[in-house]
Design a protein around this motif. Sequence first.
Motif, PDB file in Angstrom:
ATOM      1  N   ARG A 194       0.863  -1.179   0.000  1.00  0.00           N
ATOM      2  CA  ARG A 194       0.000   0.000   0.000  1.00  0.00           C
ATOM      3  C   ARG A 194       0.906   1.238   0.000  1.00  0.00           C
ATOM      4  N   ILE A 195       0.348   2.354  -0.445  1.00  0.00           N
ATOM      5  CA  ILE A 195       1.090   3.621  -0.400  1.00  0.00           C
ATOM      6  C   ILE A 195       0.893   4.273   0.969  1.00  0.00           C
ATOM      7  N   ILE A 196       1.985   4.847   1.498  1.00  0.00           N
ATOM      8  CA  ILE A 196       1.879   5.706   2.680  1.00  0.00           C
ATOM      9  C   ILE A 196       2.381   7.084   2.272  1.00  0.00           C
ATOM     10  N   ARG A 197       1.671   8.103   2.701  1.00  0.00           N
ATOM     11  CA  ARG A 197       2.001   9.473   2.253  1.00  0.00           C
ATOM     12  C   ARG A 197       1.380  10.497   3.193  1.00  0.00           C
ATOM     13  N   LYS A 198       1.942  11.724   3.107  1.00  0.00           N
ATOM     14  CA  LYS A 198       1.297  12.850   3.781  1.00  0.00           C
ATOM     15  C   LYS A 198       0.661  13.764   2.750  1.00  0.00           C
ATOM     16  N   ALA A 199       0.890  13.507   1.493  1.00  0.00           N
ATOM     17  CA  ALA A 199       0.348  14.371   0.434  1.00  0.00           C
ATOM     18  C   ALA A 199      -1.175  14.235   0.400  1.00  0.00           C
ATOM     19  N   TYR A 200      -1.844  15.110   1.097  1.00  0.00           N
ATOM     20  CA  TYR A 200      -3.308  15.166   1.132  1.00  0.00           C
ATOM     21  C   TYR A 200      -3.744  16.614   0.940  1.00  0.00           C
ATOM     22  N   GLU A 201      -4.935  16.765   0.397  1.00  0.00           N
ATOM     23  CA  GLU A 201      -5.490  18.118   0.244  1.00  0.00           C
ATOM     24  C   GLU A 201      -5.973  18.661   1.588  1.00  0.00           C
ATOM     25  N   PHE A 232       3.444   6.677  -7.332  1.00  0.00           N
ATOM     26  CA  PHE A 232       2.878   7.891  -7.939  1.00  0.00           C
ATOM     27  C   PHE A 232       1.374   7.938  -7.802  1.00  0.00           C
ATOM     28  N   ILE A 233       0.847   9.156  -7.796  1.00  0.00           N
ATOM     29  CA  ILE A 233      -0.602   9.381  -7.932  1.00  0.00           C
ATOM     30  C   ILE A 233      -0.763  10.423  -9.023  1.00  0.00           C
ATOM     31  N   HIS A 234      -1.556  10.099 -10.018  1.00  0.00           N
ATOM     32  CA  HIS A 234      -1.870  11.108 -11.034  1.00  0.00           C
ATOM     33  C   HIS A 234      -3.299  11.551 -10.755  1.00  0.00           C
ATOM     34  N   ILE A 246      -5.327   7.941 -10.895  1.00  0.00           N
ATOM     35  CA  ILE A 246      -4.629   6.684 -11.209  1.00  0.00           C
ATOM     36  C   ILE A 246      -3.371   6.667 -10.345  1.00  0.00           C
ATOM     37  N   TYR A 247      -3.048   5.513  -9.772  1.00  0.00           N
ATOM     38  CA  TYR A 247      -1.876   5.470  -8.901  1.00  0.00           C
ATOM     39  C   TYR A 247      -1.054   4.217  -9.177  1.00  0.00           C
ATOM     40  N   GLY A 248       0.191   4.279  -8.775  1.00  0.00           N
ATOM     41  CA  GLY A 248       1.065   3.139  -9.039  1.00  0.00           C
ATOM     42  C   GLY A 248       2.146   3.005  -7.989  1.00  0.00           C
ATOM     43  N   TYR A 285      -6.715   2.025 -11.025  1.00  0.00           N
ATOM     44  CA  TYR A 285      -7.682   3.118 -11.138  1.00  0.00           C
ATOM     45  C   TYR A 285      -8.350   3.259  -9.774  1.00  0.00           C
ATOM     46  N   HIS A 286      -8.525   4.500  -9.325  1.00  0.00           N
ATOM     47  CA  HIS A 286      -9.007   4.727  -7.964  1.00  0.00           C
ATOM     48  C   HIS A 286     -10.547   4.669  -7.880  1.00  0.00           C
ATOM     49  N   MET A 287     -11.150   3.772  -8.595  1.00  0.00           N
ATOM     50  CA  MET A 287     -12.596   3.534  -8.481  1.00  0.00           C
ATOM     51  C   MET A 287     -12.887   2.234  -9.218  1.00  0.00           C
ATOM     52  N   MET A 335     -11.537  -4.682  -2.660  1.00  0.00           N
ATOM     53  CA  MET A 335     -12.761  -3.860  -2.607  1.00  0.00           C
ATOM     54  C   MET A 335     -12.514  -2.562  -1.844  1.00  0.00           C
ATOM     55  N   TYR A 336     -13.185  -1.517  -2.293  1.00  0.00           N
ATOM     56  CA  TYR A 336     -13.259  -0.259  -1.541  1.00  0.00           C
ATOM     57  C   TYR A 336     -14.669  -0.165  -0.960  1.00  0.00           C
ATOM     58  N   THR A 337     -14.791   0.479   0.193  1.00  0.00           N
ATOM     59  CA  THR A 337     -16.102   0.828   0.767  1.00  0.00           C
ATOM     60  C   THR A 337     -16.128   2.353   0.841  1.00  0.00           C
ATOM     61  N   SER A 362     -12.869   4.167   2.012  1.00  0.00           N
ATOM     62  CA  SER A 362     -12.862   4.787   0.680  1.00  0.00           C
ATOM     63  C   SER A 362     -11.564   4.625  -0.119  1.00  0.00           C
ATOM     64  N   GLY A 363     -10.918   3.487   0.090  1.00  0.00           N
ATOM     65  CA  GLY A 363      -9.737   3.172  -0.724  1.00  0.00           C
ATOM     66  C   GLY A 363      -8.471   3.895  -0.329  1.00  0.00           C
ATOM     67  N   HIS A 364      -8.466   4.538   0.870  1.00  0.00           N
ATOM     68  CA  HIS A 364      -7.199   5.186   1.269  1.00  0.00           C
ATOM     69  C   HIS A 364      -6.918   5.051   2.771  1.00  0.00           C
ATOM     70  N   GLY A 365      -7.456   3.979   3.380  1.00  0.00           N
ATOM     71  CA  GLY A 365      -7.371   3.889   4.837  1.00  0.00           C
ATOM     72  C   GLY A 365      -6.193   3.129   5.417  1.00  0.00           C
ATOM     73  N   PHE A 366      -5.476   2.363   4.600  1.00  0.00           N
ATOM     74  CA  PHE A 366      -4.477   1.456   5.188  1.00  0.00           C
ATOM     75  C   PHE A 366      -3.398   2.224   5.964  1.00  0.00           C
ATOM     76  N   LYS A 367      -2.872   3.258   5.336  1.00  0.00           N
ATOM     77  CA  LYS A 367      -1.769   4.021   5.933  1.00  0.00           C
ATOM     78  C   LYS A 367      -2.122   4.597   7.307  1.00  0.00           C
ATOM     79  N   PHE A 368      -3.459   4.778   7.548  1.00  0.00           N
ATOM     80  CA  PHE A 368      -3.926   5.351   8.813  1.00  0.00           C
ATOM     81  C   PHE A 368      -4.179   4.272   9.869  1.00  0.00           C
TER      82      PHE A 368
END
Length: 387
Positions: free
Chosen positions: A51-58, A244-246, A256-258, A272-274, A317-319, A344-350
Motif C-alpha cells: 500500500r502507499i503511505i504518504r502525507k500528500a493530502y489536500e 505515484f498518484i496522477h 490513477i496510482y502506481g 484506477y481509484h474507483m 474492494m473499496y467501501t 474509501s480506498g485510502h485507509g491502510f496508511k492510517f
Amino acid sequence: MSSEVYDCIVIGAGIQGSCTAYQLAKKQQKTLLLEQFVLPHSRGSSHGQTRIIRKAYEEYFYIQMMQESYELWAQLEEEAGVELYRRTGLLVMGPENSEGFSRLQATMQSHKIPRVVLEKQEFSQHIPNVNLPEGNGALIDTLAGVLYADRALRAVQRIFQSGGGVIKDGEKVIDITPGAVVTVTTGSGVYRGRNLVITAGPWANTLLTHTGLQLPLKVVKINVCYWKEKIPGTYSVSQRFPCFIHMEPKEGEYDIYGLPSNEYPGLMKVCYHMGSETEPDERDKQTDRGDIDILMRYVTRCLPGLVPVPAVVESCMYTVTPDHHFVLDSHPTYGNIIIGAGFSGHGFKFGPIIGKVLSQLAMGQVPSHDLSPFGIKRLQSHARSSL
Ligand SMILES: Cc1cc2nc3c(=O)[nH]c(=O)nc-3n(C[C@H](O)[C@H](O)[C@H](O)COP(=O)(O)OP(=O)(O)OC[C@H]3O[C@@H](n4cnc5c(N)ncnc54)[C@H](O)[C@@H]3O)c2cc1C
Ligand SMILES: O=C(O)[C@@H]1CCCC=N1
C-alpha cells in the motif's frame, strides 16, 4: 453462552479492526477479535503485499493524523522486528489549474510537508520513462513510500495475541444484541462485551442492520492490475522509482496510482481509484473492465516502458462514502458501539492511528484527534442512510 464478559469485542480482522484490537490489548483491555474468514484471507480490503503511505493530502486533518501514524508504524516495526515501510517518495502529478492539485500543493506548502516541486524542464531528468501531460504539474512527497500490507497485518495480529488478545477466525457474526453488555452471536458461539467495535469493511452495513443503522456506503470491486516492464527494472524500487498518484489525469475520471515494481519482479502495480459496485459476497461476479480500458490508455500515454495490457489482475474492494472521508464515530443510539467504516480506498496508511482513536472511543476517552470530519451526522442527508 460463556459467563465471560470482554471489555471489548472487535468485529473484523482487517487492518482497522486488528489495529484497534492491538491498541485495546495494549491498554490492558480484555479484547476479543472476531473474523468471519480463516486468516489470512483475500476477500476484504486489507490483503495484498503493498500500500502507499504518504502525507500528500489536500486536507490538513489527514496530514495531522499521518504525522502520528508514521510514528506508530515505526513503533510497530520495532515491536514486530520486521520491515513494514520502505521509503520511495511519491510523485504527485495533476492538471496545474485543477482544484484538487492546487489545493494539495497549497496544503503541503502551508504546513511545510517535505516536498520537491519538479519544474517541467527537469521532470524527465528526475523521472525518466514517465510522460507528463501538457498542462500538468508535478511534485514529490519525499517521505512517502510503500507499506508491506500483508506483513503488517500479520504483525499487528501477532502482537495483539502475544499481549493476551484473543482472535477467533472462521467465525461469522450473525447477530448483535445491543445493551449495557452487548451480545454477539457467531456461527459457533455467543460472546458478551461491555463495548463493541464494528470494523467490517465492505460488510459494515450488513452488520449495522442488527443495530438499526444503515450508512450511505458504496462497495466497489477494484481490479488490481500489474503491468510488465518492457525492460525489467525500468520502474523498480531498487532503481529508486517512486510511487505515484496522477490526480484526475482526464477530466471527469478518477485518480490513477502506481507503486514501483517490487513484489512481483518485472511487474508494476498501476490501478484506477474507483471500480464498479459489487456485493461483497459475490465480488467476482462483477466483471466490468471499464477501469482497465482507462488504465490501458493511460499506460500507453504516460508509462511507455510498460506493456499496455495488464499481465496480472487481482481483486480487492473499496467501501466508499459520498465524500470519500472515513466514518469514525459512536453509534447514534448505542454509545458503547463504535463504528470504523467507509475507508474509501485510502485507509491502510492510517491503520495505527485509526486503531488508536477507535480504542479511545471504545474506552470512553476523548479521542486524541479531532474526529468531526468523520462523524455519522454529516451523512444524514444521503438517501442510503437510515439514522
Ligand atoms: C486495491 C486497493 C488498493 C489500496 N491502496 C491503498 C493505498 O495505497 N494506501 C492506503 O492507505 N490504502 C489503500 N487502500 C485502502 C485500504 O486497503 C483499506 O482502506 C483498508 O484495508 C480497509 O480496512 P478495513 O479493516 O476497514 O476492511 P477489511 O480489510 O475489509 O476488513 C474487514 C474485515 O471484517 C470481516 N468481517 C466482515 N463481516 C464480518 C462478520 N459478519 N463477522 C466477522 N467478520 C466480519 C471481513 O471478513 C474482513 O476481514 C487500498 C485498497 C484496495 C482495495
Ligand atoms: O491511499 C493511497 O495513497 C492510494 C493512492 C491514491 C488512491 C488510493 N489509494
